[in-house]
Design a protein around this motif. Structure first.
Motif, PDB file in Angstrom:
ATOM      1  N   MET A 126       0.827  -1.194   0.000  1.00  0.00           N
ATOM      2  CA  MET A 126       0.000   0.000   0.000  1.00  0.00           C
ATOM      3  C   MET A 126       0.871   1.257   0.000  1.00  0.00           C
ATOM      4  O   MET A 126       0.587   2.218  -0.720  1.00  0.00           O
ATOM      5  CB  MET A 126      -0.907   0.001   1.220  1.00  0.00           C
ATOM      6  CG  MET A 126      -1.951   1.070   1.159  1.00  0.00           C
ATOM      7  SD  MET A 126      -2.605   1.390   2.779  1.00  0.00           S
ATOM      8  CE  MET A 126      -1.399   2.541   3.365  1.00  0.00           C
ATOM      9  N   TRP A 143      -7.564   1.157  -5.564  1.00  0.00           N
ATOM     10  CA  TRP A 143      -7.049   1.594  -4.265  1.00  0.00           C
ATOM     11  C   TRP A 143      -8.064   1.252  -3.162  1.00  0.00           C
ATOM     12  O   TRP A 143      -7.701   0.751  -2.107  1.00  0.00           O
ATOM     13  CB  TRP A 143      -6.752   3.097  -4.331  1.00  0.00           C
ATOM     14  CG  TRP A 143      -6.473   3.786  -3.027  1.00  0.00           C
ATOM     15  CD1 TRP A 143      -7.353   4.510  -2.296  1.00  0.00           C
ATOM     16  CD2 TRP A 143      -5.222   3.830  -2.305  1.00  0.00           C
ATOM     17  NE1 TRP A 143      -6.746   5.008  -1.178  1.00  0.00           N
ATOM     18  CE2 TRP A 143      -5.434   4.613  -1.151  1.00  0.00           C
ATOM     19  CE3 TRP A 143      -3.957   3.283  -2.523  1.00  0.00           C
ATOM     20  CZ2 TRP A 143      -4.432   4.869  -0.217  1.00  0.00           C
ATOM     21  CZ3 TRP A 143      -2.960   3.537  -1.593  1.00  0.00           C
ATOM     22  CH2 TRP A 143      -3.199   4.317  -0.462  1.00  0.00           C
ATOM     23  N   GLY A 146      -8.084  -2.310  -2.524  1.00  0.00           N
ATOM     24  CA  GLY A 146      -6.891  -2.596  -1.730  1.00  0.00           C
ATOM     25  C   GLY A 146      -7.108  -2.315  -0.257  1.00  0.00           C
ATOM     26  O   GLY A 146      -6.715  -3.113   0.600  1.00  0.00           O
ATOM     27  N   ILE A 147      -7.763  -1.210   0.068  1.00  0.00           N
ATOM     28  CA  ILE A 147      -8.021  -0.899   1.475  1.00  0.00           C
ATOM     29  C   ILE A 147      -8.874  -1.999   2.102  1.00  0.00           C
ATOM     30  O   ILE A 147      -8.609  -2.455   3.216  1.00  0.00           O
ATOM     31  CB  ILE A 147      -8.712   0.467   1.612  1.00  0.00           C
ATOM     32  CG1 ILE A 147      -7.723   1.565   1.216  1.00  0.00           C
ATOM     33  CG2 ILE A 147      -9.190   0.698   3.042  1.00  0.00           C
ATOM     34  CD1 ILE A 147      -8.318   2.941   1.226  1.00  0.00           C
TER      35      ILE A 147
END
Ligand code: HEM
Ligand code: FES
Lengths: 464, 172
Positions: A126, A143, A146-147
């Protein structure tokens, strides 16, 4: 008349052909086709821009996260066959891994260390995405995915932590789940549902087990597929470039087989060897059987929650455990929509000034946090200074305002004094907060002894 | 082309303010909504605590009232509570889970205080906070006195902001 003799290939060749669909001859065309004809290789396009292969751009961290998921799945499935999720059998079944089951300890070690390592690797991945600006359009959504993956990784570790049912597990989960209770309105109910009652018991173990072995892994698998698919749909990786290079849109392509697959295989092999070697020599911890009647002192959460537990020592729980982490998370979610500066995608730390600012901010954040921790131990006393105000104000809202003013002030400071651009300002604040959080975690893990008093690591003794 | 039939207006009795398409879309949304709520209720209900009798979470029979002298604190480890009989003969059942972060709080007989090993919260015999970081007194369990026998219901901890004499249960 004689029958025409049919020359059929031998049977083993026919079986092989039925599996591989197309023979591989090694020429360029064949290499391209191989990627398209193979489910796993087809995660990749058949050609990739040469510069995305730079190891020092991605550090192979996303791929390493994927490798860890595979190791965890394999070892996890093995462990499942040896483990019983009930308070009176769980601990003995873990013990049996080290005494009665061949390679049981080794498999447990692999699973334990890979799980912990995965938090670090996913977090580093990250960070690299953040520092290279790769979260910007069109990759904003990936993104966010990804979180979600990062959160799931932490939850997977948290739920797994309870399963050995030793003192470490029992009290770390007690402390961790007590934090949930501080969520306004729904906290109590949520904790009740997760634990299956007001306190940790048989239902808690069964709930955590179910989450750990099926619900969370399934979610990770689904989101990982989405994540990989989006990497391709968003046009492959963002293109790395050096500080002074103008933006690049195109690059010479190289073949996935073998220019990409070969370094991937090498990196995976090296990483795997490292993890195997480590797990062969370092045992996963196991303390005494859980004893609900006696908390060890100090009672600490798992290391990845120690930053939050440390916040709890400085803020009212509602602010420290809920508001501050939520603000952090919201900031991360909002990031790609606040910072859409496209000029610096692919450049580590945005620019020359950005590099310098990142260093400066890391030092500032670390020092300010360490200073506050020490001052708070010996001098700062919000509740005493504002005696008469409710604790949530004196020990919560007031220090929170100080914190927010500090962060906003820092942003204005780098913008004006160092003439940082907007995106360099965001970078500075991110690094400032990140360094603070890392220091809090380190303080919590290494510098807190009995009664959570500040002390040096060698002074800490755990009282059981 | 010219003799193509123009769509006929629907007869009067079929005309309404809401075209069929809108109605169906609304019906879909409503159905999805209902299904979501149903799934939510079932999912949550399924996870609600399931308790077996006799374990923590059920009703504990502590014994007859006179077994507990005034001013005594008796631990019930199975039930995770302390049965406190205060000086004037009233009963309190204190859940031993620290209200700060959940450690098990031991009773210190010499200091007559509950002192948490984890972050040093201190509570008095009534469970009231003497020393932070604990944000509120120890939780209570409902005490019932049935035919001279003390019974404690560990099903639901009762949280409170401060100690209040009305929380004490007296044998009749
Ligand atoms: C289970 C966890 C994860 C796995 C397995 C994973 C895997 C990957 C892989 C294999 C790539 C290809 C490039 C590389 O290796 O860097 C990638 C790219 C990417 N990842 Fe992840 N990832 C995970 C978590 C995350 C997290 C936590 C974030 C950010 C919050 C994130 C955001 C991204 C983005 C934006 C890209 C595109 C990067 C670019 O185009 O340069 N991922 N991921
Ligand atoms: S858990 Fe008791 S003081 Fe923190």
């Amino acid at each position: 008349m004689t029958e025409p003799t049919l020359t059929r290939p031998p049977v083993w060749q026919r079986i092989w052909r039925s599996i591989v669909r197309e023979p591989f001859t090694g020429d360029r065309r064949s290499r391209l086709r191989l990627v398209m004809n193979n489910l796993i290789l087809h995660l990749h396009p058949s050609q990739v821009p040469a510069r995305t292969l730079r190891f020092t751009y991605t550090w192979g961290l996303g791929g390493l996260s994927g490798l860890l998921v595979v190791i965890l799945a394999v070892t996890g499935m093995l462990l499942e066959t040896a483990y019983t999720p009930s308070p009176d059998k769980a601990y003995t079944s873990i013990l049996a891994l080290s005494t009665r089951i061949w390679f049981g300890q080794f498999i447990r070690n692999l699973h334990h260390w890979s799980g912990n390592l995965m938090i670090i690797v996913v977090a580093l991945h990250m960070l690299r995405v953040f520092f290279t600006g790769a979260f910007r359009a069109p990759r904003e959504f990936n993104w966010l995915v990804g979180i979600a993956l990062l959160l799931l990784t932490v939850i997977a570790n948290f739920t797994g932590y309870l399963l050995p049912w030793d003192q470490l597990a029992y009290w770390a989960i007690t402390v961790g789940s007590s934090i949930i209770v501080y969520i306004p309105l729904i906290g109590n109910g949520l904790a009740n549902v997760l634990l299956g009652g007001p306190d940790i018991g048989p239902t808690t173990l069964l709930n955590f087990y179910a989450f750990h072995i099926s619900i969370i892994p399934m979610a990770i698998l689904v989101l990982m597929s989405l994540h990989f698919w989006r990497v391709r749909k968003d046009g492959g990786l963002s293109l790395p470039r050096s500080v002074d290079e103008p933006p690049v849109n195109k690059d010479e392509n190289v073949l996935t087989v073998a220019d990409l697959v070969r370094p991937e295989a090498v990196w995976a092999t090296v990483a795997l060897a490292g993890i195997v070697l480590w797990s062969a020599f370092v045992n996963a911890p196991l303390e005494a059987l859980a004893n609900p009647d006696a908390s060890p002192n100090p009672a600490k959460a798992a290391w990845y929650f120690m930053g939050i537990q440390e916040l709890l020592l400085h803020f009212h729980p509602l602010i420290g455990a809920i508001i501050v982490p939520t603000l952090g998370l919201l900031g991360m979610v909002a990031l790609p929509y606040m910072d859409s500066d496209m000029d610096s995608v692919g450049i580590y730390f945005r620019s020359r000034r950005g590099r310098w600012l990142a260093l400066f901010s890391a030092a500032s954040g670390a020092m300010a946090t360490a200073l506050y921790v020490v001052l708070d131990e010996f001098f700062i006393d919000w509740a005493g200074w504002f005696y008469g105000l409710p604790a949530i104000i004196s020990n919560g809202v007031l220090p929170l305002i100080l914190l927010l003013l500090g962060v906003i002030g820092y942003y204005e400071f780098v913008r004006r004094v160092f003439r940082a651009t907007k995106c360099e300002g965001v970078l500075s604040v991110f690094v400032l907060v990140l360094a603070g959080f890392i220091v809090l975690t380190l303080v919590g893990v290494f510098f807190r002894g009995a009664g959570m008093k500040l002390m040096f690591p060698w002074q800490i003794v755990t009282i059981h | 082309m010219t003799d193509q039939k123009l769509p006929q207006a629907a007869p009067e009795y079929l005309q309404s303010d809401m075209p069929r398409r809108d109605f169906l879309r609304l019906a879909w949304i409503a159905l999805i909504g209902v299904a979501t709520v149903e799934a939510g209720v079932v999912g949550t209900g399924f996870f609600l605590p399931r308790l077996a009798a006799g374990e923590f979470g059920s009703i504990f029979k502590c014994g007859s009232v006179d077994k507990f002298p005034n001013g005594s604190v008796t631990p019930f480890n199975e039930g995770r509570f302390y049965l406190v009989r205060i000086q004037d003969g009233g009963f309190l059942a204190l859940y031993r889970k620290c209200t700060h972060l959940g450690c098990a709080v031991p009773w210190d007989q010499t200091k007559k205080q509950f002192i948490c090993p984890c972050h040093a919260s201190v509570f008095d015999q009534n469970g009231a906070v003497l020393n932070a970081p604990a944000p509120r007194p120890l939780d209570l369990f409902q005490v019932n006195i049935v035919n001279g026998e003390v019974q404690v219901d560990t099903g639901k901890p009762i949280s409170r902001d401060r100690f209040d004499p009305a929380q004490v249960v007296y044998p009749t």
